[in-house]
Design a protein around this motif. Structure first.
Motif, mmCIF file in Angstrom:
data_model
loop_
_atom_site.group_PDB
_atom_site.id
_atom_site.type_symbol
_atom_site.label_atom_id
_atom_site.label_comp_id
_atom_site.label_asym_id
_atom_site.label_seq_id
_atom_site.Cartn_x
_atom_site.Cartn_y
_atom_site.Cartn_z
ATOM 1 N N ILE A 202 7.227 5.068 2.067
ATOM 2 C CA ILE A 202 7.692 4.065 1.104
ATOM 3 C C ILE A 202 6.541 3.160 0.686
ATOM 4 O O ILE A 202 6.365 2.852 -0.499
ATOM 5 N N PHE A 203 5.720 2.737 1.640
ATOM 6 C CA PHE A 203 4.591 1.860 1.342
ATOM 7 C C PHE A 203 3.601 2.534 0.401
ATOM 8 O O PHE A 203 3.171 1.956 -0.598
ATOM 9 N N PHE A 204 3.239 3.787 0.707
ATOM 10 C CA PHE A 204 2.248 4.471 -0.124
ATOM 11 C C PHE A 204 2.793 4.806 -1.510
ATOM 12 O O PHE A 204 2.069 4.724 -2.506
ATOM 13 N N LEU A 205 4.063 5.154 -1.614
ATOM 14 C CA LEU A 205 4.658 5.387 -2.924
ATOM 15 C C LEU A 205 4.677 4.105 -3.752
ATOM 16 O O LEU A 205 4.395 4.121 -4.957
ATOM 17 N N ALA A 206 5.016 2.989 -3.116
ATOM 18 C CA ALA A 206 5.019 1.703 -3.826
ATOM 19 C C ALA A 206 3.608 1.313 -4.250
ATOM 20 O O ALA A 206 3.398 0.815 -5.360
ATOM 21 N N LEU A 207 2.638 1.555 -3.387
ATOM 22 C CA LEU A 207 1.244 1.223 -3.714
ATOM 23 C C LEU A 207 0.739 2.058 -4.885
ATOM 24 O O LEU A 207 0.156 1.532 -5.838
ATOM 25 N N ILE A 208 0.994 3.351 -4.847
ATOM 26 C CA ILE A 208 0.553 4.227 -5.933
ATOM 27 C C ILE A 208 1.279 3.877 -7.227
ATOM 28 O O ILE A 208 0.673 3.806 -8.300
ATOM 29 N N GLY A 209 2.579 3.633 -7.156
ATOM 30 C CA GLY A 209 3.343 3.272 -8.345
ATOM 31 C C GLY A 209 2.878 1.971 -8.968
ATOM 32 O O GLY A 209 2.742 1.863 -10.189
ATOM 33 N N SER A 210 2.587 0.974 -8.138
ATOM 34 C CA SER A 210 2.102 -0.309 -8.656
ATOM 35 C C SER A 210 0.722 -0.165 -9.289
ATOM 36 O O SER A 210 0.464 -0.725 -10.363
ATOM 37 N N CYS A 211 -0.152 0.595 -8.654
ATOM 38 C CA CYS A 211 -1.492 0.810 -9.222
ATOM 39 C C CYS A 211 -1.409 1.543 -10.559
ATOM 40 O O CYS A 211 -2.117 1.192 -11.513
ATOM 41 N N LEU A 212 -0.538 2.542 -10.651
ATOM 42 C CA LEU A 212 -0.386 3.265 -11.905
ATOM 43 C C LEU A 212 0.209 2.378 -13.001
ATOM 44 O O LEU A 212 -0.195 2.463 -14.161
ATOM 45 N N GLN A 213 1.150 1.500 -12.627
ATOM 46 C CA GLN A 213 1.707 0.576 -13.617
ATOM 47 C C GLN A 213 0.651 -0.402 -14.110
ATOM 48 O O GLN A 213 0.581 -0.684 -15.302
ATOM 49 N N ILE A 214 -0.168 -0.914 -13.209
ATOM 50 C CA ILE A 214 -1.221 -1.849 -13.609
ATOM 51 C C ILE A 214 -2.204 -1.167 -14.549
ATOM 52 O O ILE A 214 -2.592 -1.731 -15.576
ATOM 53 N N SER B 141 -1.567 1.438 -16.451
ATOM 54 C CA SER B 141 -0.846 1.707 -17.692
ATOM 55 C C SER B 141 -0.766 0.465 -18.565
ATOM 56 O O SER B 141 -1.003 0.525 -19.776
ATOM 57 N N PHE B 142 -0.443 -0.676 -17.967
ATOM 58 C CA PHE B 142 -0.338 -1.904 -18.740
ATOM 59 C C PHE B 142 -1.697 -2.382 -19.221
ATOM 60 O O PHE B 142 -1.808 -2.968 -20.300
ATOM 61 N N ALA B 143 -2.744 -2.119 -18.461
ATOM 62 C CA ALA B 143 -4.097 -2.443 -18.934
ATOM 63 C C ALA B 143 -4.450 -1.579 -20.133
ATOM 64 O O ALA B 143 -5.074 -2.063 -21.092
ATOM 65 N N GLY C 77 0.596 3.955 -26.512
ATOM 66 C CA GLY C 77 1.304 3.872 -25.235
ATOM 67 C C GLY C 77 2.591 4.669 -25.231
ATOM 68 O O GLY C 77 2.936 5.316 -24.241
ATOM 69 N N ALA C 78 3.320 4.651 -26.346
ATOM 70 C CA ALA C 78 4.568 5.416 -26.438
ATOM 71 C C ALA C 78 4.301 6.914 -26.465
ATOM 72 O O ALA C 78 5.046 7.698 -25.880
#
Length: 119
Positions: A74-86, A88-90, A100-101
């Motif tokens: 769960i921790f590693f999935l959350a970490l990878i997901g948050s990094c990918l979102q950051i 993506s938003f950058a 982006g779309a």
């Protein structure tokens, strides 16, 4: 008749995805940080989608034991997901919402390529 419903759901999901990217770009133009946006989107998703879903769908089943392995996953999935979102938003911050779309439509292709690579 089922094909029409599936097509309608796909069109609605694409419209919502484009709306989300446009909203993200507008928030970035107003000065919102990528990190704050990730925290808000994660909090919103957890509070309004995941929490009610656990009470609706998993009420009849018992809970699985929470082991150290599951917590690490769960921790590693959350970490990878948050990094990918950051990231993506950058990318959305420095480009147009149209790009982006369009990149969001390439996600199934990337998943397919990764599935082939990892067998």
């Amino acid at each position: 008749m089922l094909g029409v419903g599936v097509t309608a759901v796909m069109v609605v999901m694409e419209c919502l995805a484009v709306g989300l990217v446009t909203l993200t770009k507008a928030a970035m133009n107003k000065g919102m940080s990528n990190y704050v946006y990730v925290v808000y989107s994660t909090g919103f998703g957890t509070t309004f989608i995941l929490l009610p879903a656990t009470f609706i769908y998993y009420r009849k089943r018992g809970c699985r034991p929470l082991t150290a392995s599951i917590i690490c996953r769960i921790f590693f999935l959350a970490l990878i997901g948050s990094c990918l979102q950051i990231c993506s938003f950058a990318g959305i911050r420095y480009s147009s919402p149209v790009l982006g779309a369009v990149i969001a439509d390439l996600t199934p292709a990337f998943a397919f390529i990764l599935a082939i690579i990892s067998r």
